[in-house]
Design a protein around this motif. Structure first.
Motif, PDB file in Angstrom:
ATOM      1  N   PRO A  23       4.374   9.071 -12.355  1.00  0.00           N
ATOM      2  CA  PRO A  23       4.847   8.867 -10.990  1.00  0.00           C
ATOM      3  C   PRO A  23       3.751   9.229  -9.990  1.00  0.00           C
ATOM      4  CG  PRO A  23       5.768  10.886 -11.886  1.00  0.00           C
ATOM      5  CD  PRO A  23       4.937  10.280 -12.979  1.00  0.00           C
ATOM      6  N   LEU A  24       3.427   8.278  -9.115  1.00  0.00           N
ATOM      7  CA  LEU A  24       2.356   8.505  -8.139  1.00  0.00           C
ATOM      8  C   LEU A  24       2.876   8.196  -6.743  1.00  0.00           C
ATOM      9  CD1 LEU A  24      -0.661   6.744  -9.912  1.00  0.00           C
ATOM     10  CD2 LEU A  24      -0.159   9.197  -9.840  1.00  0.00           C
ATOM     11  N   ASP A  25       2.494   9.015  -5.790  1.00  0.00           N
ATOM     12  CA  ASP A  25       2.859   8.758  -4.405  1.00  0.00           C
ATOM     13  C   ASP A  25       1.921   7.713  -3.832  1.00  0.00           C
ATOM     14  OD1 ASP A  25       4.997  10.762  -3.763  1.00  0.00           O
ATOM     15  OD2 ASP A  25       3.465  12.076  -4.643  1.00  0.00           O
ATOM     16  N   ALA A  26       2.507   6.700  -3.206  1.00  0.00           N
ATOM     17  CA  ALA A  26       1.671   5.629  -2.660  1.00  0.00           C
ATOM     18  C   ALA A  26       2.346   5.006  -1.448  1.00  0.00           C
ATOM     19  CB  ALA A  26       1.417   4.552  -3.717  1.00  0.00           C
ATOM     20  N   VAL A  27       1.521   4.571  -0.502  1.00  0.00           N
ATOM     21  CA  VAL A  27       2.012   3.857   0.683  1.00  0.00           C
ATOM     22  C   VAL A  27       1.115   2.653   0.914  1.00  0.00           C
ATOM     23  CG1 VAL A  27       2.901   5.972   1.749  1.00  0.00           C
ATOM     24  CG2 VAL A  27       0.573   5.196   2.299  1.00  0.00           C
ATOM     25  N   ALA A  28       1.603   1.733   1.742  1.00  0.00           N
ATOM     26  CA  ALA A  28       0.796   0.552   2.066  1.00  0.00           C
ATOM     27  C   ALA A  28       0.139   0.731   3.425  1.00  0.00           C
ATOM     28  CB  ALA A  28       1.670  -0.697   2.076  1.00  0.00           C
ATOM     29  N   ALA A  29      -1.151   0.452   3.497  1.00  0.00           N
ATOM     30  CA  ALA A  29      -1.865   0.429   4.785  1.00  0.00           C
ATOM     31  C   ALA A  29      -1.501  -0.864   5.522  1.00  0.00           C
ATOM     32  CB  ALA A  29      -3.369   0.517   4.540  1.00  0.00           C
ATOM     33  N   PRO A  30      -1.812  -0.954   6.804  1.00  0.00           N
ATOM     34  CA  PRO A  30      -1.443  -2.152   7.563  1.00  0.00           C
ATOM     35  C   PRO A  30      -1.980  -3.453   6.972  1.00  0.00           C
ATOM     36  CG  PRO A  30      -2.039  -0.414   9.089  1.00  0.00           C
ATOM     37  CD  PRO A  30      -2.359   0.094   7.704  1.00  0.00           C
ATOM     38  N   ASP A  31      -3.120  -3.411   6.329  1.00  0.00           N
ATOM     39  CA  ASP A  31      -3.659  -4.649   5.743  1.00  0.00           C
ATOM     40  C   ASP A  31      -3.097  -4.922   4.360  1.00  0.00           C
ATOM     41  OD1 ASP A  31      -4.899  -2.749   4.204  1.00  0.00           O
ATOM     42  OD2 ASP A  31      -6.930  -3.507   4.462  1.00  0.00           O
ATOM     43  N   GLY A  32      -2.137  -4.108   3.915  1.00  0.00           N
ATOM     44  CA  GLY A  32      -1.518  -4.338   2.615  1.00  0.00           C
ATOM     45  C   GLY A  32      -2.180  -3.575   1.489  1.00  0.00           C
ATOM     46  N   THR A  33      -3.317  -2.964   1.734  1.00  0.00           N
ATOM     47  CA  THR A  33      -3.966  -2.168   0.689  1.00  0.00           C
ATOM     48  C   THR A  33      -3.052  -1.007   0.297  1.00  0.00           C
ATOM     49  OG1 THR A  33      -6.140  -2.691   1.598  1.00  0.00           O
ATOM     50  CG2 THR A  33      -6.015  -0.785   0.122  1.00  0.00           C
ATOM     51  N   GLU A  34      -2.869  -0.830  -1.006  1.00  0.00           N
ATOM     52  CA  GLU A  34      -2.028   0.275  -1.472  1.00  0.00           C
ATOM     53  C   GLU A  34      -2.873   1.540  -1.550  1.00  0.00           C
ATOM     54  OE1 GLU A  34      -0.350  -1.086  -5.166  1.00  0.00           O
ATOM     55  OE2 GLU A  34       0.892  -2.587  -4.156  1.00  0.00           O
ATOM     56  N   LEU A  35      -2.358   2.588  -0.949  1.00  0.00           N
ATOM     57  CA  LEU A  35      -3.070   3.870  -0.966  1.00  0.00           C
ATOM     58  C   LEU A  35      -2.314   4.823  -1.871  1.00  0.00           C
ATOM     59  CD1 LEU A  35      -3.762   4.253   2.874  1.00  0.00           C
ATOM     60  CD2 LEU A  35      -5.269   3.279   1.114  1.00  0.00           C
ATOM     61  N   PHE A  36      -2.973   5.245  -2.943  1.00  0.00           N
ATOM     62  CA  PHE A  36      -2.374   6.212  -3.863  1.00  0.00           C
ATOM     63  C   PHE A  36      -2.905   7.598  -3.541  1.00  0.00           C
ATOM     64  CE2 PHE A  36      -1.829   2.247  -5.993  1.00  0.00           C
ATOM     65  CZ  PHE A  36      -0.626   2.368  -6.655  1.00  0.00           C
ATOM     66  N   PHE A  37      -2.003   8.559  -3.442  1.00  0.00           N
ATOM     67  CA  PHE A  37      -2.434   9.945  -3.248  1.00  0.00           C
ATOM     68  C   PHE A  37      -2.427  10.590  -4.628  1.00  0.00           C
ATOM     69  CE2 PHE A  37      -0.118   8.818   0.730  1.00  0.00           C
ATOM     70  CZ  PHE A  37      -1.229   8.759   1.556  1.00  0.00           C
ATOM     71  N   VAL A  38      -3.593  10.941  -5.126  1.00  0.00           N
ATOM     72  CA  VAL A  38      -3.696  11.363  -6.525  1.00  0.00           C
ATOM     73  C   VAL A  38      -4.567  12.599  -6.692  1.00  0.00           C
ATOM     74  CG1 VAL A  38      -3.441   8.966  -7.321  1.00  0.00           C
ATOM     75  CG2 VAL A  38      -5.726   9.937  -6.997  1.00  0.00           C
ATOM     76  N   ALA A  39      -4.452  13.159  -7.863  1.00  0.00           N
ATOM     77  CA  ALA A  39      -5.352  14.237  -8.257  1.00  0.00           C
ATOM     78  C   ALA A  39      -5.959  13.830  -9.581  1.00  0.00           C
ATOM     79  CB  ALA A  39      -4.567  15.535  -8.419  1.00  0.00           C
ATOM     80  N   THR A  40      -7.281  13.776  -9.602  1.00  0.00           N
ATOM     81  CA  THR A  40      -7.942  13.356 -10.829  1.00  0.00           C
ATOM     82  C   THR A  40      -8.294  14.599 -11.626  1.00  0.00           C
ATOM     83  OG1 THR A  40      -8.841  11.498  -9.622  1.00  0.00           O
ATOM     84  CG2 THR A  40      -9.848  11.983 -11.747  1.00  0.00           C
ATOM     85  N   VAL A  41      -7.500  14.882 -12.642  1.00  0.00           N
ATOM     86  CA  VAL A  41      -7.653  16.144 -13.351  1.00  0.00           C
ATOM     87  C   VAL A  41      -9.024  16.243 -14.021  1.00  0.00           C
ATOM     88  CG1 VAL A  41      -6.751  17.596 -15.190  1.00  0.00           C
ATOM     89  CG2 VAL A  41      -5.191  16.465 -13.601  1.00  0.00           C
ATOM     90  N   ALA A  42      -9.484  15.125 -14.567  1.00  0.00           N
ATOM     91  CA  ALA A  42     -10.799  15.135 -15.207  1.00  0.00           C
ATOM     92  C   ALA A  42     -11.868  15.580 -14.211  1.00  0.00           C
ATOM     93  CB  ALA A  42     -11.137  13.748 -15.737  1.00  0.00           C
ATOM     94  N   THR A  43     -11.792  15.033 -13.011  1.00  0.00           N
ATOM     95  CA  THR A  43     -12.750  15.405 -11.980  1.00  0.00           C
ATOM     96  C   THR A  43     -12.674  16.883 -11.691  1.00  0.00           C
ATOM     97  OG1 THR A  43     -12.048  13.373 -10.955  1.00  0.00           O
ATOM     98  CG2 THR A  43     -13.585  14.747  -9.702  1.00  0.00           C
ATOM     99  N   VAL A  44     -11.435  17.338 -11.592  1.00  0.00           N
ATOM    100  CA  VAL A  44     -11.218  18.736 -11.283  1.00  0.00           C
ATOM    101  C   VAL A  44     -12.016  19.615 -12.234  1.00  0.00           C
ATOM    102  CG1 VAL A  44      -9.496  20.553 -11.264  1.00  0.00           C
ATOM    103  CG2 VAL A  44      -8.955  18.314 -10.290  1.00  0.00           C
ATOM    104  N   ALA A  45     -11.850  19.332 -13.510  1.00  0.00           N
ATOM    105  CA  ALA A  45     -12.561  20.123 -14.507  1.00  0.00           C
ATOM    106  C   ALA A  45     -14.069  20.043 -14.270  1.00  0.00           C
ATOM    107  CB  ALA A  45     -12.210  19.620 -15.902  1.00  0.00           C
TER     108      ALA A  45
END
Lengths: 627, 627
Positions: free
Chosen positions: A378-400
């Protein structure tokens, strides 16, 4: 506070305007007289329609050239007002806007103005109507709010008050001190407040007002500061938008109304009137997703750029390509989307994805389903005005990764990321988009030096450029730079960049010269490298094609700057462009275009803050040349 | 005089710009540096291309921020200039434009400016190059032509002269007396003359200059007056256009270049420099031709309007419908023209058709074949910028009619027509378009009171609005009124009317809100009647449908004006709109639309001069409502 919008701010028939205002969440409307005149609905039908839509009619507007005129003219004006007050009774509107006169007949006589407005208010009172008197910035004799207020005060009639309009007050470039008098007006005598912003344009104020107003936060006027003064005065009425704008007149009413209401929400937050969920500023670009019906060209391009196909979505035809911290998803998406290859989604690293989504939702961004498929994380996401989907995420691999390197004296940017990352690492409950992907065996391709995504450049639909900027500022908490003009051979483009404080999220929002350009809105992904020459060479060696830059451009560089021996020759060979600002240097080059998308390789040194805008005309011409 | 155009004035690649300039008849070009930088052609190739196209390179431009700077900065500038002079040698350009500095480094020191420009000129001279120094209107210290000239004079170098630019000089709103100093500059020291016009906009001059310049005659600056002064000074160089305009940047280079060259021809005529065939102002509308693939709807509409089908073309499927002096041809044209029903041609009564065509041709209007078919009468015709065919004709039947009534004390308009007609009647050799038509038996339909065509309203292609106005003024000798904004529910339209002195030819040129509106450019034919109520009733009785006007509109009329008993009720019933100006009254109503075309019935009383523009928003909304 209650929110309202003047019907003139939206396009279409009166019915379309009312429907759009209601759906966007406004509480009321100002009925602009010409919209009523052009409507086939009777005043009673308009009243009923508003009631059905949950909209109050907060103002009927405007009445013009009423006051300080010779008696016979004033008699005609009262006759006209009588008609209008009857109409307002049918409409159920209890406040009328009277603009300060621009008539050549008007006299510079405050006592006469007060006496006649008093008579008008007397007539209005008999109909249960209040008169709100407003100073137009170009009024013949009355053109400042305090002058209008002095006349209202002198008239001393209970049915006469003043209307304040942020455009008329701020457009005259008043000293901020001039606004302090607002707080001295008794709140109950401020009958109405109209809000509009405008870009700072230094043009004739009437023309500026009629064509270029925009929603608060989209221009350069301090609407927030003004609002604070009005609230301090004790104003209790609605916050109402009155915008004359050539672009909004053409745009669909629905999206414009949402943009409008969003501007009032951001404004109220800024003025401390109504809190919103706090902004959660993204801390990096986790991924970019391309959707295509043919993965081959994009995959070939990514391969030549030194990306490796490292993982595949567990249930969908989506590949993850990675190099350094740059990640590109290639989604062999539903063929129904006939855009060719395009950038469909962006994953934004967020320290609080759910909080980011809550703010976005509060600011009227369309919230997308948390799971795109039942088996997805499950990922939180909204659409920008131009229709681009914006996902709010945490990249665990990056974190490490980042958390590990954070202690090794990295630069400030990385340290900031690491701090956030460590924070995220302590929140194991955060869903990881990467968990939907299964590693695939891959050649350990030699990376070409791409370290991360430097920025995205997304051309916006022509009618939604200002909305896009406000969206990225208000919803994502990004900072907007100045708007720049870019000469394309076939028209003038504009570009405005938004970014987070450390520059780890940068989006250049662009707009073409005309609505006709919307068909092929270009998008590009700029990839950061510490050595653009090496990366470009490796790309070319792997079969990639770099955009050819005219020799004349490099000749001009030689005239402007001194380079080390051989440096310019290398740039010529690889089509590398060069720019310099007060902070540092920028070197960049471009790949072929696939569908709507191309890539840029950028080397940003010494804190250069721009995007190479001065080179954009040459790049655009070169791209046209190979089409 | 020789004509030139800066490449920045045209859209496209440098090659496209050069080709367009050559085809439109320019003798030379100014090469705008950015166009060269973006071109894949080497300077030598550009030189050769220009030679092939018969174009000289009259100027290389611009060099900026050269003068009055600290020594180390000036050393860098000389180094840059050295590069540019070498480039100019390769290009074969012998004059360079230097704009007055806008740099914060520049000092307010004329002696320093003169000394450094002298050094620059010395360097230039070694390359055989001349330096033309120009005052930008927003120059930091030097922003008037006379200031620039004083510096040039002080420098006293043979390779240093001045460049005059009409925009920079006139945009500052100088007193006409300020221009008199121009004649005191030795002609041979005016190295270059750039010409641009601009609409009077009262905006920041830099922004005005960068986006809104237009060709001479399309704006509000007195370019002609300025040119006279420059010629008086003895200037011998080319007349060169330098236009920065957001619309031209998007438009095709070919038509823009023609528009541009036409503006210089009209300008030279106005300044007395180069005569053209004299304008032959049309004296009436002989006919309007509709082309359609299905004649039925248009015929039904004309029948209901009281027109009778009086004649048919002898060889083609073209019917002539007539009522009073209004004539409409309905051409069951080639089905390949997929516009549905549209207005394809206008017959303009001309006292000298061949002369009118000669002037049109001299002003670069495409001349159409004199005979559309071998058996047709030979007619002079040209195409307007929107593609409308303009026939210059003499209607012999009219001549007889009008000449007969002329002595009966008709009004001034008719008398003027009659005088012209009598003139025509004395020229029996004039070809008569009517001779191609054979009378057909027809019901002697009761006419409904239409007397003639009052005006045509033709929406222009979005990119060609300014061109259309200049065309109708320059080619046809019509007078242009002010431009007016008209609010359509879906965008702001503009309209500008052109007419002959007695108002017997009136064309309202319109333009939609955006290029996207070009697909369905509305056209309408306004028919004059002396009694719009009677004509509208007869139309309706014959089965015609009038556009429904909202009751709210008529309620508003009641608030504004007092009408005779029952008058307003009649207007409500028939959808008649009302306007008034200082001269008289205007009553009008509208039919259904067929294809792109609809009709308006108008009653013009007491010398009313307008077109009911204030009612246009209501009409447009009503038309949207029935779509």
């Amino acid at each position: 506070m209650r929110t309202s919008i003047a019907t003139v701010s939206l396009s279409g028939s009166l019915t379309e305007k009312l429907t759009a205002a209601s759906r966007a969440g406004f509480d009321g409307v100002e009925i602009f007289e010409n919209d009523l005149l052009a409507s086939p609905l009777t005043p009673e039908e308009i009243r009923a329609r508003c009631a059905d839509l949950g909209l109050s009619i907060d103002l009927y507007q405007p009445m013009r050239d009423i006051e300080a005129v010779p008696p016979e003219e004033f008699a005609r004006n009262l006759r006209r007002a009588h008609h209008k007050f009857e109409l307002m009774g049918r409409l159920g509107a209890d406040t009328v806007l009277v603009c300060s006169s621009v008539s050549p007949l008007a006299r510079d006589d405050d006592a006469l103005a007060a006496a006649q407005l008093c008579q008008l208010a007397d007539l209005a009172q008999g109909f249960g109507i209040r008169v709100a008197y407003e100073a137009l910035a170009w009024g013949r004799h009355v053109n400042t709010y305090d002058h209008a207020w002095r006349i209202v005060e002198a008239a001393g009639h209970p049915a006469l008050g003043t209307c304040l309009d942020s455009f008329h007050i701020l457009a005259r470039g008043s000293d901020p001190k001039d606004l302090e008098g607002i707080a001295d007006i008794p709140g109950e005598k401020i009958f109405f407040l109209q809000l509009a912003d405008a870009p700072l344009m230094a043009m004739d104020v009437l023309q500026w007002s009629r064509h270029y107003r925009c929603f608060p936060g989209q221009g350069g006027l301090d609407v927030t500061g003004l609002l604070r003064h009005v609230i301090a005065a004790g104003y209790q009425g609605p916050l109402s938008l009155e915008i004359f704008n050539d672009v909004f007149r053409q745009a669909e009413a629905g999206p414009t109304a949402i943009d409008a209401h969003r501007s009032l929400l951001v404004l109220q937050e800024a003025a401390g009137l109504a809190p919103l969920p706090a902004p959660v500023v993204p801390t990096g670009a986790a991924f970019v997703e391309l959707v295509t019906v043919d993965a081959e060209p994009a995959s070939a391009l990514l391969g030549a750029l030194g990306f490796a196909r490292t993982a595949r979505h567990r249930s969908k035809p989506v590949d993850l390509w990675q190099q350094g911290e740059a990640r590109i998803l290639v989604n062999l998406g539903p063929a129904a989307r006939r855009h060719g290859t395009f950038l469909a989604a962006v994953g934004l690293e967020s320290p609080d994805p759910a909080g980011a989504a809550r703010r976005a939702e509060a600011l009227l961004a369309p919230v997308l389903p948390r799971r795109r498929a039942p088996e997805d994380a499950p990922l939180d996401a909204v659409a920008a005005p131009d229709g681009t989907e914006l996902f709010f995420v945490a990249t665990v691999a990056t974190v490490a990764t980042v958390a590990t390197v954070a202690t090794n004296g990295m630069n400030r940017t990385n340290r900031a990321v690491a701090e956030v990352a460590t924070g995220i690492a302590n929140q194991p409950e955060l869903p990881d988009w990467r968990a939907d992907f299964v590693d695939v065996p891959h050649h350990d391709a030699t990376p070409h030096g791409v370290t991360r995504i430097d920025h995205l450049a997304l051309t916006q639909p022509w009618h939604e450029f200002d909305e896009a900027v406000l969206f990225h500022r208000g919803v994502l908490g990004l900072h907007a730079q100045e708007c720049v003009d870019v000469a394309d051979p076939y028209g003038l483009h504009r570009s405005r960049a938004v970014s987070n404080p450390d520059g780890s999220v940068r989006i250049a929002l662009g707009v073409g010269a005309a609505p006709t350009d919307d068909g092929a809105r270009a998008q590009h992904i700029a990839l950061a490298t510490d050595d653009v020459v090496a990366t470009a060479r490796a790309f070319r060696a792997a079969g990639g094609r770099l955009l050819t830059v005219p020799a004349n451009y490099h000749d001009d560089l030689a005239a402007q700057y001194e380079f080390a021996d051989g440096e310019l020759e290398t740039y010529r060979e690889l089509g590398i462009l060069y720019d310099r600002d007060a902070h540092g240097e920028f070197r960049h080059c471009y790949t072929d275009t696939v569908g709507r998308v191309f890539f840029e390789l950028v080397q940003r040194d010494g804190g250069y803050r721009g995007y190479g805008a001065r080179n954009a005309p040459v790049r655009l011409a070169a791209q046209h040349a190979v089409r």
